[in-house]
Design an enzyme around this catalytic site. Structure first.
Site, mmCIF file in Angstrom:
data_model
loop_
_atom_site.group_PDB
_atom_site.id
_atom_site.type_symbol
_atom_site.label_atom_id
_atom_site.label_comp_id
_atom_site.label_asym_id
_atom_site.label_seq_id
_atom_site.Cartn_x
_atom_site.Cartn_y
_atom_site.Cartn_z
ATOM 1 N N ILE A 1 -24.677 28.063 26.627
ATOM 2 C CA ILE A 1 -23.589 27.409 27.367
ATOM 3 C C ILE A 1 -23.174 28.222 28.596
ATOM 4 O O ILE A 1 -22.287 27.806 29.344
ATOM 5 C CB ILE A 1 -22.359 27.169 26.464
ATOM 6 C CG1 ILE A 1 -21.874 28.498 25.844
ATOM 7 C CG2 ILE A 1 -22.671 26.152 25.399
ATOM 8 C CD1 ILE A 1 -20.604 28.356 25.028
ATOM 9 N N GLY A 2 -23.803 29.375 28.797
ATOM 10 C CA GLY A 2 -23.491 30.203 29.954
ATOM 11 C C GLY A 2 -24.475 31.351 30.061
ATOM 12 O O GLY A 2 -25.065 31.775 29.069
ATOM 13 N N GLY B 1 -25.570 35.002 32.797
ATOM 14 C CA GLY B 1 -25.236 35.837 33.944
ATOM 15 C C GLY B 1 -26.036 37.114 33.888
ATOM 16 O O GLY B 1 -26.981 37.245 33.097
ATOM 17 N N GLY B 2 -25.645 38.081 34.726
ATOM 18 C CA GLY B 2 -26.348 39.351 34.735
ATOM 19 C C GLY B 2 -26.229 40.104 33.421
ATOM 20 O O GLY B 2 -27.058 40.945 33.092
ATOM 21 N N PHE B 3 -25.172 39.802 32.646
ATOM 22 C CA PHE B 3 -24.946 40.471 31.367
ATOM 23 C C PHE B 3 -25.874 39.954 30.275
ATOM 24 O O PHE B 3 -26.150 40.639 29.294
ATOM 25 C CB PHE B 3 -23.496 40.253 30.922
ATOM 26 C CG PHE B 3 -23.120 38.800 30.789
ATOM 27 C CD1 PHE B 3 -23.398 38.095 29.635
ATOM 28 C CD2 PHE B 3 -22.508 38.144 31.843
ATOM 29 C CE1 PHE B 3 -23.070 36.756 29.519
ATOM 30 C CE2 PHE B 3 -22.174 36.801 31.735
ATOM 31 C CZ PHE B 3 -22.459 36.097 30.570
ATOM 32 N N GLY B 4 -26.336 38.682 30.387
ATOM 33 C CA GLY B 4 -27.129 38.066 29.336
ATOM 34 C C GLY B 4 -26.772 36.598 29.193
ATOM 35 O O GLY B 4 -26.468 35.926 30.183
ATOM 36 N N VAL C 1 -24.686 33.335 26.859
ATOM 37 C CA VAL C 1 -23.636 32.959 25.916
ATOM 38 C C VAL C 1 -24.101 31.706 25.185
ATOM 39 O O VAL C 1 -24.502 30.717 25.824
ATOM 40 C CB VAL C 1 -22.297 32.680 26.639
ATOM 41 C CG1 VAL C 1 -21.231 32.268 25.624
ATOM 42 C CG2 VAL C 1 -21.841 33.901 27.418
ATOM 43 N N ASP D 1 -11.600 43.423 36.404
ATOM 44 C CA ASP D 1 -12.614 42.437 36.762
ATOM 45 C C ASP D 1 -12.015 41.027 36.729
ATOM 46 O O ASP D 1 -12.586 40.114 36.135
ATOM 47 C CB ASP D 1 -13.817 42.534 35.816
ATOM 48 C CG ASP D 1 -15.073 41.906 36.407
ATOM 49 O OD1 ASP D 1 -15.106 41.686 37.628
ATOM 50 O OD2 ASP D 1 -16.017 41.639 35.639
#
Length: 532
Positions: free
Chosen positions: A230-231, A233-236, A238, A352
């Protein structure tokens, strides 16, 4: 339990910090390390005056906004009954402090008319801590000076003039030297042990949130099936998952091993969110750290992020309904209250703040998320001069933080100001492929604002909706948040108050919108104050 009753304006002076016609503040000493239930009892006559908008007031608990006259007005619109309201307050601190003050403040813009206030009294209930104890913290025993004991021993030994005593004294000196040398020689080993220990959360964290096995996470996401994403980004990524025998929907954030959010940020977020509880902060349900995985499990936010509704969905070509101006104001107020809770109640800097870190539940209630970069303000001040690692998101950085590396809550205020511009303009903080003068939202928007051409930056869907008064109040507070000098930026609590004013101005304007009715070919128009 502590209680205070009777006529508020006539309380004894030693109970009050401030006692004038506009402000009253109580200071109550309470034990640290406990939660307290604060019950506010309201006065019927004072509430009627507030509901009739004869008396605008704001009530604070520990300098955080608890309730306003507008909140009272909305709550009483249903069944007309509001006698008391409960709040949970956590008093953090070190045991040696013993007690800290809990503040309850009542502020009224126009003064208390005829001595009537909406608050009849309040009660404070001390709740047991996580050790199921109500005992007050014991003061730390006084430490004995090891050097004084050594001197006493020296005198006693030297008092005996014999060979055996001299030998014993020499041996003791040798042992003392060895003991003081060992920590220096074993420093590297101790550091390694501490680093390994940091891989595990404190026992308190395990009591406040759940630790999932990797097998449970794989079952909840069908082995990280991309259909559940469902999401990202650079973090990984979701994932949407199901836990508790498929009874609860959760959001599962799986961090990449090479993500910028490393282990330190992973554990920081767990420790922060397991301690913090607020309606405008996302709730952490649990985590998993098996087999080098770094996985966080949150409550599910079905309406996505604020950034989705401002510009992301439109750019993906999805069918979506733009947020109304009132919805946007309420979301900003909610996110502001969450940040105010962090700043005022806990001394935490988020570091952030951005539109993609403001999540929306099924009722579009805003919840601040992603605490991996968060810092405690005292810790930040002590490390600011030596720190070289500036962290955050490009486009939201406080320029003073970039220049001085000094991090304060006013850095969050600046970032929140950028979010306010995103809300008004409907575009992201940075447009990498735009023309040079339009790439930075803050520079582009502030240029038009300074020229008095605010209407040029308003999102197209809002241009015929925003009332002039609401727009003026909103833009003014956004510009103050973006001031180059941190000291001239408002605290988030003050930002929230101004946003509430903007919301009220918008509601007042909408309640007097013109109605057009056609009767037998004749157009009749008039205004009405009864529109909802």
């Amino acid at each position: 339990m502590f209680g205070m009753w009777a006529t508020i304006l006539k309380q004894k002076a030693n109970k009050l910090l401030i006692n004038n016609n506009n402000n009253i503040t109580w200071k109550i000493p309470v034990d640290v390390g406990f939660r307290y239930l604060v019950r506010l009892h309201f006065c019927e006559q004072g509430l009627r005056m507030a509901q009739a908008q004869l008396n605008d007031f704001t009530l604070f608990i520990n300098h955080m906004i608890a309730i306003t006259s507008d909140d009272i007005h909305r709550l009483r619109e249903g069944d007309g009954i509001l006698w008391y309201k409960n709040y949970m307050v956590v008093i953090n601190g070190n045991k040696h402090e013993g007690k800290r003050d809990l503040f309850i403040s009542l502020r009224c813009i126009h003064g208390f008319l005829d001595g009537h206030t909406p608050l009849e009294g309040f009660e404070i209930f001390k709740l047991s801590n996580h050790d199921n104890s109500l005992a007050s913290p014991n003061p730390l025993p006084p430490t004995r000076d090891s050097s004084s004991r050594a001197i006493q021993l020296l005198l006693s030994v030297l008092g005996r003039r014999n060979t055996i005593a001299t030998f014993v004294f020499a041996v003791m000196c040798l042992i003392n030297v060895i003991i003081h040398m060992l920590p220096q020689n074993w420093g590297a080993n101790i550091a390694i042990a501490i680093e390994e220990e940091e891989e595990k959360p404190p026992a308190r964290t395990n009591r406040l949130c759940c630790r999932f096995s990797l097998a449970e996470i794989q079952s909840a996401t069908e082995d990280f099936n991309d259909a559940f994403v469902i999401g990202k980004g650079g973090f990984g990524k979701v994932y949407k998952g199901f836990v508790d025998n498929m009874q609860e929907i959760v959001a599962i954030k799986r961090l990449k091993t090479d993500s910028k959010q490393g282990k330190r940020e992973f554990w920081t977020e767990i420790e922060m969110l397991s301690e913090l509880r607020h309606v405008n902060l996302v709730s952490l349900i649990g985590y998993c750290n098996e087999q080098n995985e770094m996985i966080l499990v949150y409550e599910h936010m079905p309406c996505g992020t604020l950034a989705d509704h401002l510009y992301k969905l439109a750019r993906k070509g999805n069918v979506w309904l733009p947020l109304s101006w009132k919805q946007r104001l309420k979301i900003c107020i909610g996110a502001g209250r969450g940040l105010d809770y962090l700043h005022t109640g806990n001394g935490i800097i988020h570091r952030d703040v951005k539109a993609s870190n403001i999540l929306l539940d099924q009722k579009f209630v805003a919840k601040v998320s992603d605490f991996g970069l968060a810092k405690i303000e005292i810790e930040s001040e002590s490390q600011s001069q030596a720190s070289t690692n500036i962290k955050g998101t490009f486009g939201y950085f406080d320029p003073d933080y970039l220049k001085t590396r000094k991090l304060t809550t006013k850095s969050d205020t600046y970032s929140f100001g950028v979010v306010l511009l995103e809300v008004l303009c409907g575009r992201p903080a940075v447009e990498p492929w735009a023309e040079e003068d339009k790439r930075s939202l803050t520079m582009w928007a502030r240029d038009y604002i300074s020229k008095g051409e605010v209407e040029q930056i308003i999102a197209p869907s809002l241009r015929r909706e925003i009332s002039p008064d609401s727009l003026k109040t909103f833009v003014r507070v956004a510009v103050r948040c973006l001031h180059d000098e941190p000291k001239k930026r408002p605290a988030i609590a003050n930002v929230v108050l101004k946003l509430e004013v903007a919301l009220k101005q918008q509601e007042n304007a909408e309640s007097w919108e013109p109605i057009e009715i056609t009767i037998e070919g004749t157009l009749i128009a008039w205004t009405s104050s009864c529109l909802q």
